[in-house]
Design a protein around this motif. Sequence first.
Motif, PDB file in Angstrom:
ATOM      1  N   ARG A  29       7.496  10.176 -16.140  1.00 43.04           N
ATOM      2  CA  ARG A  29       7.500  10.328 -17.598  1.00 43.04           C
ATOM      3  C   ARG A  29       8.865  10.833 -18.083  1.00 43.04           C
ATOM      4  O   ARG A  29       9.402  10.351 -19.067  1.00 43.04           O
ATOM      5  CB  ARG A  29       6.400  11.308 -18.007  1.00 43.04           C
ATOM      6  CG  ARG A  29       5.934  11.115 -19.443  1.00 43.04           C
ATOM      7  CD  ARG A  29       4.898  12.125 -19.845  1.00 43.04           C
ATOM      8  NE  ARG A  29       5.364  13.484 -19.683  1.00 43.04           N
ATOM      9  CZ  ARG A  29       4.688  14.448 -19.057  1.00 43.04           C
ATOM     10  NH1 ARG A  29       3.510  14.188 -18.551  1.00 43.04           N
ATOM     11  NH2 ARG A  29       5.174  15.657 -18.939  1.00 43.04           N
ATOM     12  N   LEU A  31      11.717  10.415 -16.543  1.00 45.41           N
ATOM     13  CA  LEU A  31      12.716   9.359 -16.354  1.00 45.41           C
ATOM     14  C   LEU A  31      12.629   8.325 -17.474  1.00 45.41           C
ATOM     15  O   LEU A  31      13.652   7.863 -17.990  1.00 45.41           O
ATOM     16  CB  LEU A  31      12.510   8.671 -14.992  1.00 45.41           C
ATOM     17  CG  LEU A  31      12.962   9.475 -13.778  1.00 45.41           C
ATOM     18  CD1 LEU A  31      12.468   8.818 -12.481  1.00 45.41           C
ATOM     19  CD2 LEU A  31      14.486   9.600 -13.732  1.00 45.41           C
ATOM     20  N   VAL A  32      11.407   7.954 -17.847  1.00 50.25           N
ATOM     21  CA  VAL A  32      11.242   6.985 -18.944  1.00 50.25           C
ATOM     22  C   VAL A  32      11.884   7.558 -20.209  1.00 50.25           C
ATOM     23  O   VAL A  32      12.636   6.872 -20.916  1.00 50.25           O
ATOM     24  CB  VAL A  32       9.745   6.667 -19.199  1.00 50.25           C
ATOM     25  CG1 VAL A  32       9.580   5.822 -20.455  1.00 50.25           C
ATOM     26  CG2 VAL A  32       9.139   5.933 -18.006  1.00 50.25           C
ATOM     27  N   TYR A  34      14.235   9.771 -20.399  1.00 49.76           N
ATOM     28  CA  TYR A  34      15.695   9.811 -20.207  1.00 49.76           C
ATOM     29  C   TYR A  34      16.324   8.456 -20.543  1.00 49.76           C
ATOM     30  O   TYR A  34      17.271   8.365 -21.329  1.00 49.76           O
ATOM     31  CB  TYR A  34      16.003  10.210 -18.762  1.00 49.76           C
ATOM     32  CG  TYR A  34      17.420   9.955 -18.311  1.00 49.76           C
ATOM     33  CD1 TYR A  34      18.468  10.780 -18.701  1.00 49.76           C
ATOM     34  CD2 TYR A  34      17.718   8.873 -17.478  1.00 49.76           C
ATOM     35  CE1 TYR A  34      19.765  10.536 -18.284  1.00 49.76           C
ATOM     36  CE2 TYR A  34      19.012   8.624 -17.053  1.00 49.76           C
ATOM     37  CZ  TYR A  34      20.034   9.458 -17.454  1.00 49.76           C
ATOM     38  OH  TYR A  34      21.320   9.202 -17.046  1.00 49.76           O
ATOM     39  N   ASP A  36      15.044   6.067 -22.260  1.00 45.02           N
ATOM     40  CA  ASP A  36      14.805   5.742 -23.665  1.00 45.02           C
ATOM     41  C   ASP A  36      15.814   6.461 -24.559  1.00 45.02           C
ATOM     42  O   ASP A  36      16.326   5.888 -25.509  1.00 45.02           O
ATOM     43  CB  ASP A  36      13.368   6.133 -24.037  1.00 45.02           C
ATOM     44  CG  ASP A  36      13.029   5.677 -25.441  1.00 45.02           C
ATOM     45  OD1 ASP A  36      13.268   4.492 -25.744  1.00 45.02           O
ATOM     46  OD2 ASP A  36      12.538   6.490 -26.230  1.00 45.02           O
ATOM     47  N   CYS A  40      18.096   2.485 -23.617  1.00 54.22           N
ATOM     48  CA  CYS A  40      17.879   1.342 -22.720  1.00 54.22           C
ATOM     49  C   CYS A  40      16.622   0.604 -23.197  1.00 54.22           C
ATOM     50  O   CYS A  40      15.580   1.232 -23.368  1.00 54.22           O
ATOM     51  CB  CYS A  40      17.675   1.807 -21.287  1.00 54.22           C
ATOM     52  SG  CYS A  40      19.092   2.680 -20.638  1.00 54.22           S
ATOM     53  N   PRO A  41      16.718  -0.700 -23.399  1.00 52.99           N
ATOM     54  CA  PRO A  41      15.570  -1.427 -23.936  1.00 52.99           C
ATOM     55  C   PRO A  41      14.365  -1.440 -22.990  1.00 52.99           C
ATOM     56  O   PRO A  41      13.243  -1.535 -23.446  1.00 52.99           O
ATOM     57  CB  PRO A  41      16.094  -2.848 -24.145  1.00 52.99           C
ATOM     58  CG  PRO A  41      17.560  -2.770 -23.984  1.00 52.99           C
ATOM     59  CD  PRO A  41      17.880  -1.551 -23.188  1.00 52.99           C
ATOM     60  N   ALA A  43      13.093   0.947 -20.653  1.00 59.41           N
ATOM     61  CA  ALA A  43      13.116   2.279 -20.038  1.00 59.41           C
ATOM     62  C   ALA A  43      12.117   2.403 -18.887  1.00 59.41           C
ATOM     63  O   ALA A  43      12.425   3.000 -17.859  1.00 59.41           O
ATOM     64  CB  ALA A  43      12.825   3.331 -21.116  1.00 59.41           C
ATOM     65  N   GLU A  44      10.944   1.819 -19.049  1.00 66.01           N
ATOM     66  CA  GLU A  44       9.909   1.934 -18.006  1.00 66.01           C
ATOM     67  C   GLU A  44      10.371   1.235 -16.728  1.00 66.01           C
ATOM     68  O   GLU A  44      10.186   1.753 -15.627  1.00 66.01           O
ATOM     69  CB  GLU A  44       8.602   1.313 -18.489  1.00 66.01           C
ATOM     70  CG  GLU A  44       8.089   1.961 -19.754  1.00 66.01           C
ATOM     71  CD  GLU A  44       6.646   2.387 -19.655  1.00 66.01           C
ATOM     72  OE1 GLU A  44       6.076   2.305 -18.562  1.00 66.01           O
ATOM     73  OE2 GLU A  44       6.102   2.817 -20.683  1.00 66.01           O
TER      74      GLU A  44
ATOM     75  N   ILE B  39      15.485  16.141 -16.636  1.00 67.04           N
ATOM     76  CA  ILE B  39      14.787  15.617 -15.457  1.00 67.04           C
ATOM     77  C   ILE B  39      14.392  16.749 -14.509  1.00 67.04           C
ATOM     78  O   ILE B  39      13.329  16.733 -13.907  1.00 67.04           O
ATOM     79  CB  ILE B  39      15.688  14.622 -14.672  1.00 67.04           C
ATOM     80  CG1 ILE B  39      16.225  13.528 -15.587  1.00 67.04           C
ATOM     81  CG2 ILE B  39      14.967  14.042 -13.459  1.00 67.04           C
ATOM     82  CD1 ILE B  39      15.262  12.461 -15.960  1.00 67.04           C
ATOM     83  N   THR B  79      15.125   2.116 -30.089  1.00 61.59           N
ATOM     84  CA  THR B  79      14.347   1.461 -29.034  1.00 61.59           C
ATOM     85  C   THR B  79      12.884   1.304 -29.452  1.00 61.59           C
ATOM     86  O   THR B  79      12.379   2.077 -30.269  1.00 61.59           O
ATOM     87  CB  THR B  79      14.386   2.276 -27.717  1.00 61.59           C
ATOM     88  OG1 THR B  79      13.724   3.517 -27.954  1.00 61.59           O
ATOM     89  CG2 THR B  79      15.794   2.525 -27.242  1.00 61.59           C
ATOM     90  N   PRO B  80      12.196   0.321 -28.857  1.00 60.52           N
ATOM     91  CA  PRO B  80      10.786   0.110 -29.215  1.00 60.52           C
ATOM     92  C   PRO B  80       9.924   1.333 -28.931  1.00 60.52           C
ATOM     93  O   PRO B  80       9.001   1.626 -29.682  1.00 60.52           O
ATOM     94  CB  PRO B  80      10.355  -1.059 -28.323  1.00 60.52           C
ATOM     95  CG  PRO B  80      11.597  -1.680 -27.827  1.00 60.52           C
ATOM     96  CD  PRO B  80      12.681  -0.657 -27.879  1.00 60.52           C
ATOM     97  N   ILE B  81      10.227   2.073 -27.847  1.00 61.02           N
ATOM     98  CA  ILE B  81       9.411   3.244 -27.501  1.00 61.02           C
ATOM     99  C   ILE B  81       9.500   4.278 -28.618  1.00 61.02           C
ATOM    100  O   ILE B  81       8.497   4.848 -29.049  1.00 61.02           O
ATOM    101  CB  ILE B  81       9.863   3.862 -26.160  1.00 61.02           C
ATOM    102  CG1 ILE B  81       9.528   2.907 -25.006  1.00 61.02           C
ATOM    103  CG2 ILE B  81       9.217   5.222 -25.927  1.00 61.02           C
ATOM    104  CD1 ILE B  81       9.926   3.401 -23.642  1.00 61.02           C
ATOM    105  N   LYS B  82      10.720   4.494 -29.111  1.00 59.99           N
ATOM    106  CA  LYS B  82      10.885   5.500 -30.167  1.00 59.99           C
ATOM    107  C   LYS B  82      10.239   5.015 -31.459  1.00 59.99           C
ATOM    108  O   LYS B  82       9.621   5.804 -32.187  1.00 59.99           O
ATOM    109  CB  LYS B  82      12.370   5.791 -30.383  1.00 59.99           C
ATOM    110  CG  LYS B  82      12.993   6.513 -29.203  1.00 59.99           C
ATOM    111  CD  LYS B  82      14.401   6.925 -29.554  1.00 59.99           C
ATOM    112  CE  LYS B  82      15.217   7.161 -28.312  1.00 59.99           C
ATOM    113  NZ  LYS B  82      16.452   6.399 -28.302  1.00 59.99           N
TER     114      LYS B  82
END
Lengths: 189, 319
Positions: A29, A31-32, A34, A36, A40-41, A43-44, B39, B79-82
């Motif tokens: 979680r 790392l994802v 980070y 994001d 980074c498009p 991230a996962e 991290i 980004t899509p996640i955000k």
Amino acid sequence: MTASAFRRLLNWLDESETTSGKSYLDLRRRLVAYFDRKDCPAAEDLADETLNRVARRLEEEGSIEAETAAKYCYIVARFVFMENLRDRKKHALIEDREFQVAESNPLEKENERATREKRFDCLDRCSQKLSADNRDLILRYYIGSQQVKIENRRSIANKLGISVNALTIRACRIREKLAACIQQCLDVE
Amino acid sequence: MCSLEREMSKAPYNSEKINDYLLGSLSAEETEPLDELSITDAAFAEALIVAESELIDAYVLNELDAQTRRKFENRYLATPIKREKVKFAETLQQFGSRQQARVTPYAAAPGWLSWLKSQFGRQSILQWGFAAAALVLSAAVVWLAFQNIRLRSEMLAIRAHNNELAQSQQQLQKQLEEAQRSAQARVETPVKTDQGEIKDHPASSAVLSLVLTPLLRGAQQKPTLNLAGDTTAVTVKVVLEPNDFSSYRVELLAEGQGPVWRAVNLKPQARNGAQSLALALPVRVLKANNYVLRISGTDKNGASEVVGDYPFTINKTNR
């Protein structure tokens, strides 16, 4: 990643032979998040690539000398990020569907409305899965805005006998659970 | 104080720095150690999650100052996640409003009631007598009645405030619709010179509009757009020649660079028998240069074909 490599990775992250996998999930979680934050498009995918590389190294070498497992994973993640950045610069192309003027397309407007309603349904369902206390807390937590919100949160914190900061953290943990549940719910539908 | 708060009090970061970090406002030297902490340090990772939620909520509730809001929109929503996190926060806020009616405010502390109950349960009626019990009960009833009145007036105040909020939300919605209508008008009413040059709308330097028509493709002089430093958006309406394509792909080609931006699966808008595409070009890819918008149509079978190149020039001004 093979099953044995994965098992070895889980044990290494937990520094134990018996692992619950919690460290792996926490680290993934982070790392994802980070990748994001680095815009980074995918991230996962990059988080998985990082953990795959660590697992491969563990499999090949048997062990990894590092200050901590998380620190080593961060170093690998940085390499993965730099490589990804280089690749993206090489292609120097910004592909973006979001910049289309979405409001002008009635079909997209309709889709957006449908997705919003679906999100509400999922949130309703997911909130039912919370314990009664947590559900009550999260419902009360999001009442009001500005001064009303501040006063509301202060009274919840008083009621629970905790500081407002501790309340924020507690609400945030519940929110994380809800977010994960809703994502799952949206993926299934 | 919980463990996270204890950790934060001795940590080399504070909420302001965390917000700057989330908005990408820190230098590389400042960012790197926080990247590592995100991290390796569980407390910092959790502090980040909390700060991010608060930041997104403040954005959704329109509580950010103008500068932070601009940073949030330009840098955070990349980004899509955000973007999904923002949508989730919006849903959560709206869900909270919908649920508000179901949630009653916290009533008087139950400790008192349970204490009273336990006391009366334990004491013998013969020992204390009916008179004492009635006295205590009366006092409790009066106290509860006062509490009830106080809570009712608080509830009324909250309702009144909510009504005010709803009214101001409606007003804002109206203003937004008016702004959208005027933006749409700008897109549809380009300022044309005799030479076919198209200039930015003089009334607004933040949003520039450009209309590209098939006729302009053959014109001797290319349309020119004067981009000021404070320009935040460039909207382009591309008028298409009649054809049967169901969707379009647009590539922005910069002279000497090749493609710098692309949008796919665009659906055309039809008005009075004419088709057009509405685009919003990201300002960050636009430099002083000559550009071509290459439009390709895609038919129902997925076959693609270039339908036209629309050249234009970007000038940078210091306005």
